[in-house]
Scaffold this active site. Structure first.
Site, PDB file in Angstrom:
ATOM      1  N   ASP A 198       3.422   7.653   2.062  1.00  0.00           N
ATOM      2  CA  ASP A 198       3.145   6.450   2.852  1.00  0.00           C
ATOM      3  C   ASP A 198       2.677   6.817   4.270  1.00  0.00           C
ATOM      4  O   ASP A 198       3.228   7.746   4.880  1.00  0.00           O
ATOM      5  CB  ASP A 198       4.459   5.642   2.921  1.00  0.00           C
ATOM      6  CG  ASP A 198       4.289   4.276   3.535  1.00  0.00           C
ATOM      7  OD1 ASP A 198       3.521   3.478   2.979  1.00  0.00           O
ATOM      8  OD2 ASP A 198       4.933   4.002   4.573  1.00  0.00           O
ATOM      9  N   GLU A 211      -1.540   8.169   1.643  1.00  0.00           N
ATOM     10  CA  GLU A 211      -2.096   6.978   2.271  1.00  0.00           C
ATOM     11  C   GLU A 211      -2.497   7.366   3.690  1.00  0.00           C
ATOM     12  O   GLU A 211      -1.651   7.444   4.579  1.00  0.00           O
ATOM     13  CB  GLU A 211      -1.086   5.826   2.307  1.00  0.00           C
ATOM     14  CG  GLU A 211      -1.744   4.557   2.805  1.00  0.00           C
ATOM     15  CD  GLU A 211      -0.788   3.513   3.348  1.00  0.00           C
ATOM     16  OE1 GLU A 211      -1.191   2.352   3.441  1.00  0.00           O
ATOM     17  OE2 GLU A 211       0.360   3.847   3.704  1.00  0.00           O
ATOM     18  N   ASP A 264       6.662   6.456  -4.447  1.00  0.00           N
ATOM     19  CA  ASP A 264       6.287   6.266  -3.050  1.00  0.00           C
ATOM     20  C   ASP A 264       7.342   6.915  -2.171  1.00  0.00           C
ATOM     21  O   ASP A 264       8.543   6.744  -2.408  1.00  0.00           O
ATOM     22  CB  ASP A 264       6.278   4.753  -2.778  1.00  0.00           C
ATOM     23  CG  ASP A 264       5.140   4.317  -1.902  1.00  0.00           C
ATOM     24  OD1 ASP A 264       4.912   4.978  -0.875  1.00  0.00           O
ATOM     25  OD2 ASP A 264       4.494   3.311  -2.237  1.00  0.00           O
ATOM     26  N   HIS A 295      -0.960  -3.710  -3.028  1.00  0.00           N
ATOM     27  CA  HIS A 295       0.029  -4.652  -2.502  1.00  0.00           C
ATOM     28  C   HIS A 295      -0.195  -4.933  -1.012  1.00  0.00           C
ATOM     29  O   HIS A 295       0.514  -5.735  -0.431  1.00  0.00           O
ATOM     30  CB  HIS A 295       1.436  -4.092  -2.727  1.00  0.00           C
ATOM     31  CG  HIS A 295       1.708  -2.888  -1.873  1.00  0.00           C
ATOM     32  ND1 HIS A 295       1.138  -1.652  -2.138  1.00  0.00           N
ATOM     33  CD2 HIS A 295       2.434  -2.729  -0.745  1.00  0.00           C
ATOM     34  CE1 HIS A 295       1.529  -0.792  -1.221  1.00  0.00           C
ATOM     35  NE2 HIS A 295       2.311  -1.420  -0.358  1.00  0.00           N
ATOM     36  N   ASP A 296      -1.145  -4.227  -0.393  1.00  0.00           N
ATOM     37  CA  ASP A 296      -1.403  -4.425   1.037  1.00  0.00           C
ATOM     38  C   ASP A 296      -2.669  -5.221   1.310  1.00  0.00           C
ATOM     39  O   ASP A 296      -2.993  -5.482   2.460  1.00  0.00           O
ATOM     40  CB  ASP A 296      -1.553  -3.062   1.742  1.00  0.00           C
ATOM     41  CG  ASP A 296      -0.217  -2.378   1.937  1.00  0.00           C
ATOM     42  OD1 ASP A 296       0.800  -3.082   2.049  1.00  0.00           O
ATOM     43  OD2 ASP A 296      -0.195  -1.132   1.974  1.00  0.00           O
TER      44      ASP A 296
HETATM   45  C1  GLC Z   1       2.120   1.328   3.929  1.00  0.00           C
HETATM   46  C2  GLC Z   1       2.595   0.432   2.822  1.00  0.00           C
HETATM   47  C3  GLC Z   1       2.838  -0.925   3.432  1.00  0.00           C
HETATM   48  C4  GLC Z   1       3.902  -0.799   4.497  1.00  0.00           C
HETATM   49  C5  GLC Z   1       3.512   0.247   5.539  1.00  0.00           C
HETATM   50  C6  GLC Z   1       4.659   0.634   6.428  1.00  0.00           C
HETATM   51  O1  GLC Z   1       0.909   0.915   4.469  1.00  0.00           O
HETATM   52  O2  GLC Z   1       1.669   0.404   1.788  1.00  0.00           O
HETATM   53  O3  GLC Z   1       3.196  -1.861   2.463  1.00  0.00           O
HETATM   54  O4  GLC Z   1       4.084  -2.026   5.143  1.00  0.00           O
HETATM   55  O5  GLC Z   1       3.100   1.428   4.915  1.00  0.00           O
HETATM   56  O6  GLC Z   1       5.597   1.406   5.732  1.00  0.00           O
END
Ligand code: GLC
Length: 533
Positions: free
Chosen positions: A193, A249, A97, A310-311
């Site tokens: 990310d 993402e 990541d 995890h989100d």
């Molecule tokens: C992404 C991650 C998340 C994090 C966010 C800010 O969405 O998956 O867990 O809080 O980015 O970095």
């Protein structure tokens, strides 16, 4: 040529919660390395690791204070290197990541930037005299006042996660060096990310408001012009190294937006939130999102398939808590067209955990939601309910390895609560049981490896009727048909049984010879078409 990632089933490891190797209650590299044989046996061949860099962990590592190191809680560089080489020895690829959008407020770059208005790094972050109305994606304003220099800095997430100014080419250079460093360490790619937040609109106009939905429309602080140009440069750099993979993402459920970011010269794939984050179970909606994606994507684009992370809430809980349905979703992820990403624990049917007291809540997003609710006059009980909606601890509890104390994750009390059901839902209990969720995942992953049409086939058809989703995937070698009966009634699949052989079912061992097959409620049926000579 088909790329390796197109043939790979990925598994997401949430760093602090997979396996504690050194007895401090936090997952680490030694722990993950000790479980590589488990992962190999499960049948996955790619791993995505959430951030492991030094971090104050306000957002569990998505607030990086040193892009070149390993957080001491996770081990040392040597432990990382051992892990990479042990994974590679088992033919498991590793992507890591990378948080390019923001750094921790403890990062030396930000410390320098905030030290004075004239510091050469001032412009590495986004400073303004006055805030506009942009809202943080976590809670409240996205502008934080800094008293010492009398200006506001921009943060799309928590105030300890400060957005970098990607309009500044020095920032780009610094981050490109970071990427080179990890590529040279042997990682197989990156998960980028919140990549569609990378640049904001330099006009800093106020965002409009959607009065119907009662929320801000993020018109000027995401998906801005120029982000794609940076992505193209990133892709160029990363693809100079042979066989590297980029998954983005892109925080959006809009297929037209998702589509912009992947394909030749861009990221290889992006996460299909249009499919993956459906909030209530609706088989027809899943079908229409699969079709929508299929129709929107060009020939150089490939979807991704995931339903947990995890989100978000785990799909078993989100979709009604039923194991049978969990198996159908697993089959969908591993046989439909797309690169699958399994979230740790889904393979044993782990369920969401909910905090019954605010003191147990670890997630920054949940805690901020609680504070906001309290500040608007809500009772503690109501505030907790609001916070639990947003809190992502749900899916972040420790991997349940055994019925032992702390789920066999650690010898000491872990950093986050362990659900009581770890006594019954765990790897150890399921390992020898041919009917368990774990055994079903293994069968599916093995089948996916044995049948190339499940990895690279195009849809010959995809259909939905009354709760049953069916499709046929065909490549130059073979055709594989899949029927997923999500309903509680028997359904009919019109095929000629003498032209197919059974590859996998969760309900039967044989198929009868008939023109039409009766598919049982909650049945997964995977068939191979026998080609006419
Ligand atoms: C992404 C991650 C998340 C994090 C966010 C800010 O969405 O998956 O867990 O809080 O980015 O970095």
């Amino acid at each position: 040529m088909v790329k390796w990632w197109n043939q790979t089933a990925f598994y997401e490891i949430y760093m602090p919660s997979f396996k504690d190797g050194n007895g401090d209650g936090i997952g680490d590299f030694a722990g993950i390395t000790s479980k590589l044989d488990y992962l190999k046996d499960l049948g996955i061949n790619g791993l995505w690791l959430t951030p492991f860099y030094p971090s104050p962990k306000v957002d569990n590592g998505y607030d990086i204070s040193d892009y070149y190191g390993i957080d001491p809680a996770y081990g040392e560089m040597e432990d990382f290197e051992t892990f990479i080489s042990e994974a590679h020895r088992r033919n498991i690829k590793v992507i890591i990541d990378l948080v390019l959008n923001h750094t921790s407020s403890e990062h030396p770059w930000f410390k320098e930037s905030r030290s004075s208005r004239n510091h050469p790094k001032r412009n590495w972050y986004i400073w303004r005299d006055k805030p506009n109305n942009w809202e943080s994606f976590f809670s409240g304003s996205s502008w934080e006042y800094d008293e010492s220099t009398d200006q506001y800095y921009y943060h799309a997430f928590a105030k300890e996660q400060v957005d970098l100014n990607w309009a500044n080419t020095d920032v780009k250079k610094a981050m490109f060096d970071v990427m080179k460093f990890w590529l040279e360490k042997g990682v197989d790619g990156f998960r980028l990310d919140v990549i569609n937040f990378l640049k904001v609109n330099n006009s800093f106009q106020d965002n409009p408001y959607d009065h119907e939905k009662n929320e801000q429309i993020h018109l000027f602080d995401k998906d801005q012009k120029g982000i794609l140009d940076v992505i193209k440069e990133i892709a160029e750099l990363v693809h100079q190294y042979p066989d590297k993979f980029l998954v983005g993402e892109v925080g959006s459920e809009d297929i037209e937006i998702l589509k912009r970011y992947s394909g030749t010269g861009k990221m290889d794939v992006s996460f299909n939130f249009n499919i993956g984050s459906i909030d209530k179970f609706d088989a027809e909606q899943i079908y229409s999102r699969l079709v929508e994606t299929e129709q929107a994507y060009e020939s150089d684009q490939m979807p991704t398939l995931f339903f947990s992370s995890h989100d978000m809430s785990r799909h078993i809980s989100r979709f009604g808590g039923d194991e049978e349905r969990g198996k159908l979703i697993a089959a969908l992820m591993l046989t439909a067209k797309g690169v699958p990403f399994i979230y740790q624990g889904d393979e044993i049917g782990m369920k969401d955990w909910v905090a019954d007291d605010i003191s147990m809540m670890m997630d920054v997003q949940g805690r901020l939601a609680y504070e906001e609710a309290i500040s608007t006059g809500k009772s503690k009980e109501d505030a907790l309910a609001v916070a639990n909606e947003r809190c992502r601890d749900k899916s972040r509890t420790p991997m349940q390895w055994s019925p032992a104390s702390y789920a066999g994750f650690s010898k000491v009390r872990p950093w986050i609560s362990v659900p009581d059901e770890s006594c019954t839902i765990n790897v150890q209990n399921q390992q020898g049981n041919p009917n368990s969720m774990l055994s079903f995942y293994k069968r599916l992953l093995k089948l996916r490896m044995e049948h190339s049409s499940l990895r690279t086939g195009e849809y010959e058809f995809i259909d939905y009727q009354d709760g049953m989703l069916s499709f046929m995937r065909t490549n130059e070698f073979e055709s594989t048909g899949v029927a997923l009966n999500f309903s509680e009634e028997e359904k009919t699949l019109n095929i000629e049984a003498e032209r197919v052989t059974l590859l996998l079912s969760n309900k039967r061992k044989l198929i009868e010879s008939a023109k039409a097959l009766a598919i049982l409620p909650n049945e997964v049926l995977i068939l191979r078409r026998i080609l006419k000579k």
